[in-house]
Design a protein around this motif. Structure first.
Motif, PDB file in Angstrom:
ATOM      1  N   CYS A  47       0.796  -1.276  -0.109  1.00  0.00           N
ATOM      2  CA  CYS A  47       0.037   0.020   0.023  1.00  0.00           C
ATOM      3  C   CYS A  47       0.796   1.318   0.012  1.00  0.00           C
ATOM      4  CB  CYS A  47      -0.721  -0.017   1.172  1.00  0.00           C
ATOM      5  SG  CYS A  47      -2.093  -1.405   1.120  1.00  0.00           S
ATOM      6  N   THR A  79      -7.482  -2.603   3.095  1.00  0.00           N
ATOM      7  CA  THR A  79      -8.811  -3.692   3.622  1.00  0.00           C
ATOM      8  C   THR A  79      -8.342  -4.822   3.186  1.00  0.00           C
ATOM      9  OG1 THR A  79     -10.455  -1.873   3.389  1.00  0.00           O
ATOM     10  CG2 THR A  79     -11.159  -4.052   3.467  1.00  0.00           C
ATOM     11  N   LYS A  89      -8.665  -4.102  -1.070  1.00  0.00           N
ATOM     12  CA  LYS A  89      -8.934  -2.726  -1.422  1.00  0.00           C
ATOM     13  C   LYS A  89      -7.761  -1.800  -0.866  1.00  0.00           C
ATOM     14  CE  LYS A  89     -12.681  -0.700   0.158  1.00  0.00           C
ATOM     15  NZ  LYS A  89     -13.973  -0.039   0.075  1.00  0.00           N
ATOM     16  N   GLU A  91      -7.356   2.407  -0.386  1.00  0.00           N
ATOM     17  CA  GLU A  91      -7.902   3.632  -0.642  1.00  0.00           C
ATOM     18  C   GLU A  91      -6.922   4.518  -0.361  1.00  0.00           C
ATOM     19  OE1 GLU A  91     -12.134   3.969   1.217  1.00  0.00           O
ATOM     20  OE2 GLU A  91     -11.363   2.057   2.118  1.00  0.00           O
ATOM     21  N   VAL A  93      -6.234   8.772  -0.361  1.00  0.00           N
ATOM     22  CA  VAL A  93      -6.973  10.171  -0.365  1.00  0.00           C
ATOM     23  C   VAL A  93      -5.658  11.322  -0.363  1.00  0.00           C
ATOM     24  CG1 VAL A  93      -8.568  11.975   0.833  1.00  0.00           C
ATOM     25  CG2 VAL A  93      -8.824   9.512   0.852  1.00  0.00           C
ATOM     26  N   LYS A 111      -3.865  13.866 -11.918  1.00  0.00           N
ATOM     27  CA  LYS A 111      -4.727  12.467 -11.501  1.00  0.00           C
ATOM     28  C   LYS A 111      -4.290  11.267 -12.464  1.00  0.00           C
ATOM     29  CE  LYS A 111      -8.955  15.064 -10.009  1.00  0.00           C
ATOM     30  NZ  LYS A 111     -10.506  15.188 -10.466  1.00  0.00           N
ATOM     31  N   LEU A 115      -2.815   7.685 -11.521  1.00  0.00           N
ATOM     32  CA  LEU A 115      -3.604   6.503 -11.722  1.00  0.00           C
ATOM     33  C   LEU A 115      -2.947   5.512 -12.657  1.00  0.00           C
ATOM     34  CD1 LEU A 115      -7.335   8.052 -11.855  1.00  0.00           C
ATOM     35  CD2 LEU A 115      -6.001   6.708 -10.001  1.00  0.00           C
ATOM     36  N   GLU A 128      -8.658  -3.732  -5.474  1.00  0.00           N
ATOM     37  CA  GLU A 128      -9.693  -2.536  -5.747  1.00  0.00           C
ATOM     38  C   GLU A 128      -8.664  -1.395  -5.246  1.00  0.00           C
ATOM     39  OE1 GLU A 128     -13.996  -0.225  -4.754  1.00  0.00           O
ATOM     40  OE2 GLU A 128     -13.206  -2.249  -4.081  1.00  0.00           O
ATOM     41  N   GLN A 129      -9.028  -0.287  -6.436  1.00  0.00           N
ATOM     42  CA  GLN A 129      -7.914   0.938  -5.909  1.00  0.00           C
ATOM     43  C   GLN A 129      -8.783   1.931  -6.162  1.00  0.00           C
ATOM     44  OE1 GLN A 129      -4.330   1.443  -8.511  1.00  0.00           O
ATOM     45  NE2 GLN A 129      -4.257  -0.889  -8.835  1.00  0.00           N
ATOM     46  N   VAL A 130      -8.935   2.666  -4.995  1.00  0.00           N
ATOM     47  CA  VAL A 130      -9.910   3.824  -4.722  1.00  0.00           C
ATOM     48  C   VAL A 130      -8.995   5.001  -4.568  1.00  0.00           C
ATOM     49  CG1 VAL A 130     -11.860   4.757  -3.710  1.00  0.00           C
ATOM     50  CG2 VAL A 130     -11.801   2.159  -4.080  1.00  0.00           C
ATOM     51  N   VAL A 131      -9.023   5.728  -5.530  1.00  0.00           N
ATOM     52  CA  VAL A 131      -8.044   7.209  -5.196  1.00  0.00           C
ATOM     53  C   VAL A 131      -8.947   8.423  -5.508  1.00  0.00           C
ATOM     54  CG1 VAL A 131      -6.178   8.211  -6.160  1.00  0.00           C
ATOM     55  CG2 VAL A 131      -6.388   5.755  -6.269  1.00  0.00           C
ATOM     56  N   SER A 132      -8.725   9.077  -4.473  1.00  0.00           N
ATOM     57  CA  SER A 132      -9.459  10.562  -4.379  1.00  0.00           C
ATOM     58  C   SER A 132      -8.316  11.536  -4.255  1.00  0.00           C
ATOM     59  CB  SER A 132     -10.494  10.582  -3.497  1.00  0.00           C
ATOM     60  OG  SER A 132     -10.157  10.490  -2.103  1.00  0.00           O
TER      61      SER A 132
END
Length: 135
Positions: A47, A79, A89, A91, A93, A111, A115, A128-132
């Protein structure tokens, strides 16, 4: 020549040495998997590698575009899944608010850079990659 040399120190701990620099890091199994949890776990490092890679590639774009990204912060939430135990996952931020105002075009370039970093592209598609981003 190897990139990394690692020694198992017992008690679910490893010591890895980056050959070119001599820098070392310790890993421990997490408490929920029979370890001491006194250092990064191997999955924590995955991570951290993802977030650091994204930030590094954004930094390359920022240098080219004359954008100052110093003091950009990011947080990572990992996760885990079970049966089999694996990263389900990640995540991330990114808090970009410390930087000067960025145009929409600059934001999109950053961005896109994040990514498409090498670590993001190397992870299994089941992770799962959740990027904000907060600009």
């Amino acid at each position: 020549m190897p990139t990394i040399q690692t020694i198992y120190q017992g008690n679910l701990r490893t010591k890895a040495t980056h050959v070119a620099s001599g820098n070392t890091l310790i890993t421990d199994a997490p408490v929920d998997n029979n370890g001491k949890g006194e250092a990064f776990s191997p999955t924590d490092l995955v991570c951290a590698a993802l977030g650091s890679c994204m930030m590094t590639i954004m930094g390359i774009v920022a240098e080219r575009e004359k954008i100052e990204l110093r003091d950009t912060k990011f947080e990572i939430i990992k996760t885990m899944a079970s049966n089999p135990r694996k990263i389900a996952k990640i995540e991330i931020v990114f808090d970009m608010k410390a930087n000067i105002s960025l145009s929409i075009e600059q934001q999109e370039k950053l961005k896109r850079a994040a990514l498409t970093c090498p670590v993001a592209l190397s992870l299994h598609p089941d992770v799962e990659q959740v990027v904000s981003f907060t600009f």
